[in-house]
Design a protein around this motif. Structure first.
Motif, PDB file in Angstrom:
ATOM      1  N   ALA A  15     -25.805  -8.158  69.120  1.00 20.40           N
ATOM      2  CA  ALA A  15     -26.932  -7.229  69.231  1.00 20.40           C
ATOM      3  C   ALA A  15     -27.075  -6.409  67.964  1.00 20.40           C
ATOM      4  O   ALA A  15     -28.176  -6.227  67.439  1.00 20.40           O
ATOM      5  CB  ALA A  15     -26.740  -6.316  70.436  1.00 20.40           C
ATOM      6  N   ALA A  18     -28.426  -8.573  65.182  1.00 18.48           N
ATOM      7  CA  ALA A  18     -29.858  -8.821  65.373  1.00 18.48           C
ATOM      8  C   ALA A  18     -30.676  -7.576  65.049  1.00 18.48           C
ATOM      9  O   ALA A  18     -31.767  -7.655  64.508  1.00 18.48           O
ATOM     10  CB  ALA A  18     -30.127  -9.275  66.801  1.00 18.48           C
ATOM     11  N   MET A  19     -30.129  -6.410  65.388  1.00 21.04           N
ATOM     12  CA  MET A  19     -30.827  -5.159  65.072  1.00 21.04           C
ATOM     13  C   MET A  19     -30.974  -5.012  63.563  1.00 21.04           C
ATOM     14  O   MET A  19     -31.993  -4.565  63.059  1.00 21.04           O
ATOM     15  CB  MET A  19     -30.048  -3.963  65.631  1.00 21.04           C
ATOM     16  N   SER A  22     -33.825  -7.040  62.376  1.00 23.94           N
ATOM     17  CA  SER A  22     -35.162  -6.693  62.858  1.00 23.94           C
ATOM     18  C   SER A  22     -35.951  -5.955  61.788  1.00 23.94           C
ATOM     19  O   SER A  22     -35.383  -5.230  60.982  1.00 23.94           O
ATOM     20  CB  SER A  22     -35.058  -5.783  64.081  1.00 23.94           C
ATOM     21  N   HIS A  23     -37.271  -6.158  61.822  1.00 28.86           N
ATOM     22  CA  HIS A  23     -38.090  -5.424  60.867  1.00 28.86           C
ATOM     23  C   HIS A  23     -38.118  -3.955  61.257  1.00 28.86           C
ATOM     24  O   HIS A  23     -38.101  -3.610  62.426  1.00 28.86           O
ATOM     25  CB  HIS A  23     -39.502  -6.012  60.805  1.00 28.86           C
ATOM     26  N   ASN A  24     -38.135  -3.090  60.268  1.00 25.79           N
ATOM     27  CA  ASN A  24     -38.049  -1.667  60.528  1.00 25.79           C
ATOM     28  C   ASN A  24     -39.440  -1.086  60.797  1.00 25.79           C
ATOM     29  O   ASN A  24     -40.377  -1.351  60.071  1.00 25.79           O
ATOM     30  CB  ASN A  24     -37.417  -0.973  59.322  1.00 25.79           C
ATOM     31  N   THR A  25     -39.577  -0.315  61.870  1.00 24.73           N
ATOM     32  CA  THR A  25     -40.874   0.285  62.176  1.00 24.73           C
ATOM     33  C   THR A  25     -40.717   1.774  62.457  1.00 24.73           C
ATOM     34  O   THR A  25     -40.838   2.199  63.590  1.00 24.73           O
ATOM     35  CB  THR A  25     -41.526  -0.396  63.384  1.00 24.73           C
ATOM     36  N   PRO A  26     -40.448   2.547  61.443  1.00 27.32           N
ATOM     37  CA  PRO A  26     -40.363   3.987  61.676  1.00 27.32           C
ATOM     38  C   PRO A  26     -41.730   4.544  62.037  1.00 27.32           C
ATOM     39  O   PRO A  26     -42.758   3.985  61.661  1.00 27.32           O
ATOM     40  CB  PRO A  26     -39.875   4.528  60.330  1.00 27.32           C
ATOM     41  N   SER A  27     -41.735   5.642  62.771  1.00 26.33           N
ATOM     42  CA  SER A  27     -43.003   6.219  63.218  1.00 26.33           C
ATOM     43  C   SER A  27     -43.822   6.760  62.056  1.00 26.33           C
ATOM     44  O   SER A  27     -45.043   6.780  62.112  1.00 26.33           O
ATOM     45  CB  SER A  27     -42.710   7.346  64.212  1.00 26.33           C
ATOM     46  N   PRO A  50     -40.010   0.405  73.433  1.00 27.11           N
ATOM     47  CA  PRO A  50     -40.185  -0.057  72.048  1.00 27.11           C
ATOM     48  C   PRO A  50     -40.475  -1.560  71.963  1.00 27.11           C
ATOM     49  O   PRO A  50     -41.054  -2.022  70.988  1.00 27.11           O
ATOM     50  CB  PRO A  50     -38.837   0.261  71.391  1.00 27.11           C
ATOM     51  N   GLY A  51     -40.086  -2.307  72.994  1.00 26.16           N
ATOM     52  CA  GLY A  51     -40.332  -3.746  72.998  1.00 26.16           C
ATOM     53  C   GLY A  51     -41.809  -4.102  72.994  1.00 26.16           C
ATOM     54  O   GLY A  51     -42.193  -5.217  72.633  1.00 26.16           O
ATOM     55  N   HIS A  53     -44.031  -2.687  71.071  1.00 27.77           N
ATOM     56  CA  HIS A  53     -44.614  -2.481  69.734  1.00 27.77           C
ATOM     57  C   HIS A  53     -44.983  -3.796  69.055  1.00 27.77           C
ATOM     58  O   HIS A  53     -46.078  -3.947  68.519  1.00 27.77           O
ATOM     59  CB  HIS A  53     -43.620  -1.729  68.831  1.00 27.77           C
ATOM     60  N   GLY A  54     -44.034  -4.731  69.052  1.00 27.52           N
ATOM     61  CA  GLY A  54     -44.204  -5.978  68.298  1.00 27.52           C
ATOM     62  C   GLY A  54     -45.425  -6.768  68.716  1.00 27.52           C
ATOM     63  O   GLY A  54     -46.179  -7.265  67.864  1.00 27.52           O
ATOM     64  N   GLY A  55     -45.656  -6.888  70.034  1.00 31.04           N
ATOM     65  CA  GLY A  55     -46.793  -7.664  70.536  1.00 31.04           C
ATOM     66  C   GLY A  55     -48.116  -7.075  70.078  1.00 31.04           C
ATOM     67  O   GLY A  55     -49.039  -7.795  69.676  1.00 31.04           O
ATOM     68  N   ALA A  71     -47.025   0.763  66.023  1.00 26.48           N
ATOM     69  CA  ALA A  71     -47.251   1.290  67.367  1.00 26.48           C
ATOM     70  C   ALA A  71     -46.168   2.302  67.706  1.00 26.48           C
ATOM     71  O   ALA A  71     -45.069   2.266  67.140  1.00 26.48           O
ATOM     72  CB  ALA A  71     -47.235   0.151  68.376  1.00 26.48           C
TER      73      ALA A  71
END
Lengths: 109, 281
Positions: A15, A18-19, A22-27, A50-51, A53-55, A71
């Motif tokens: 995990a 994989a983290m 993952s692409h980083n998506t800060p607010s 948070p899951g 966001h990607g979709g 998102a």
């Protein structure tokens, strides 16, 4: 395989790896976005973790004229980076939000 | 009379229920509404199940089954998701020895009938249909096709969630056996409640305590002595947790049997453990 401590440890390790991938998506809005183009913010209803966001981000960045999207399920909004000079309409953005199974609200910015 | 230990246990369970009567999302069964169009979801779960009992010589016996289950789902349309599930099992039994092999394959479709998103709430209803294909190896295959229509209900209220699903399984679609055998059926239902808690300043990270309740009733094949399906009814209570980082979900669940009604000759279910990981592209 038993659900032993070793296996549990392996899952945690996978995990974390994989983290890291993952692409980083800060607010926060990236500086790159502020430098050029147009930044729009829309309310989005229906995101619950948070899951989600990607979709939503995938649907928006697939649009011609959208260079990026971030998102935020807590703020219930998405920030969209529109290419400089592109006149993509709010309706097109709304349709992309609906394809992600969410409901667009007001345009905040 | 309630002892001090029981009081502590009651208080802990009570607190857990209080904390989780906020947002949900099931772990042990497929839960959640249809994902975005063109979205892929890859999921792996390691499950362990134990059964204990006594044999005809009144000697204690046990059986442990480990399973590795892989799931691949795809959002064909915003309202339609297709899924394929394949598992491998390893069984160690005091009475039947050890066996390993592939389970039957499951195909599933989920169709969104309703989804209403508002500022505070989300309400969703979806129809599901599962097809069990007898591609497994002995002794882990049913040797016949089964179909399970079901319904799924989802409610979100701010950071709280409630998911409920129920399905009915019709066994042996193509009636492989002779006419003297009447196949049994199974009805199962699952309810999950949880709360999604954002961690840190970044909304990319969240933690969710989850509480599930699962129940099933299996009607046996008739006549029973040649059956694959035995009469059994059970209810499990399952505390668990989900850790979400962006598109990655780590999930852990422990299922305790609250009640079970099984034949005297069968071993009782003990607790079940589940550890899973999910990634959404």
């Amino acid at each position: 395989m038993r659900l032993s401590f070793q296996n549990f440890r392996l899952m945690i390790l996978l995990a974390i790896l994989a983290m890291g991938c993952s692409h980083n998506t800060p607010s926060a809005i990236p500086e790159e976005w502020k430098a050029s183009g147009e930044i729009r913010i829309y309310e989005v209803f229906g995101m619950d973790c948070p899951g989600c966001h990607g979709g939503l981000e995938n649907q928006l960045t697939a649009l011609d004229g959208v260079d990026g999207a971030k998102a935020d399920w807590v703020q219930k909004q998405v920030t969209v980076w529109v290419s400089q000079g592109n006149l993509i309409s709010d309706e097109v953005i709304h349709e992309a939000i609906k394809r992600a199974n969410f409901t667009p609200g007001d345009r905040i910015k | 009379m309630i002892t001090l230990k029981k009081q502590y246990l009651t208080a802990i369970i009570g607190m857990f229920i209080f904390v989780t009567i906020l947002n949900a999302g099931g772990i042990s069964v497929d839960a959640g509404l249809t994902p975005a169009e063109n979205r892929w979801i890859v999921r792996y779960q390691a499950r362990q199940m134990e059964r204990t009992g006594t044999n005809i010589m009144d000697v204690d016996v046990a059986m442990t089954t480990d399973m590795h289950v892989f799931n691949l789902a795809y959002g064909v349309r915003p309202q339609l998701t297709l899924m394929i599930m394949q598992g491998w099992a390893n069984r160690k039994s005091d009475m039947m020895g050890q066996a390993s092999g592939r389970n039957d394959m499951t195909l599933m479709a989920k169709y969104r009938l309703l989804r209403v998103n508002t500022r505070e709430t989300t309400l969703g209803v979806a129809a599901t249909i599962k097809l069990l294909i007898p591609t497994g190896e002995e002794p882990f295959t049913t040797d016949y096709w089964s179909v399970s229509p079901g319904i799924f209900l989802s409610q979100r209220w701010n950071t709280w969630a409630l998911d409920a699903s129920t399905e009915f399984r019709f066994n042996d679609l193509f009636d492989n056996r002779d006419d003297s055998l009447q196949r049994g059926w199974e009805i199962s239902t699952n309810c999950a409640i949880a709360r999604q808690i954002a961690l840190g300043d970044n909304s990319a990270f969240s933690f969710a305590p989850v509480l599930e309740m699962t129940g099933s009733v299996t009607q046996p094949d008739m006549p029973a002595h040649v059956s694959f399906n035995f009469r059994e009814s059970m209810i499990f209570l399952s505390p668990g947790m989900k850790l979400t980082y962006q598109s990655l979900i780590l999930e852990v669940l422990w299922q305790y049997p609250l009640w079970q009604d099984i034949p005297d000759s069968a071993m009782e279910y003990s607790s079940k453990g589940l550890v899973g990981i999910r990634y959404m592209f």
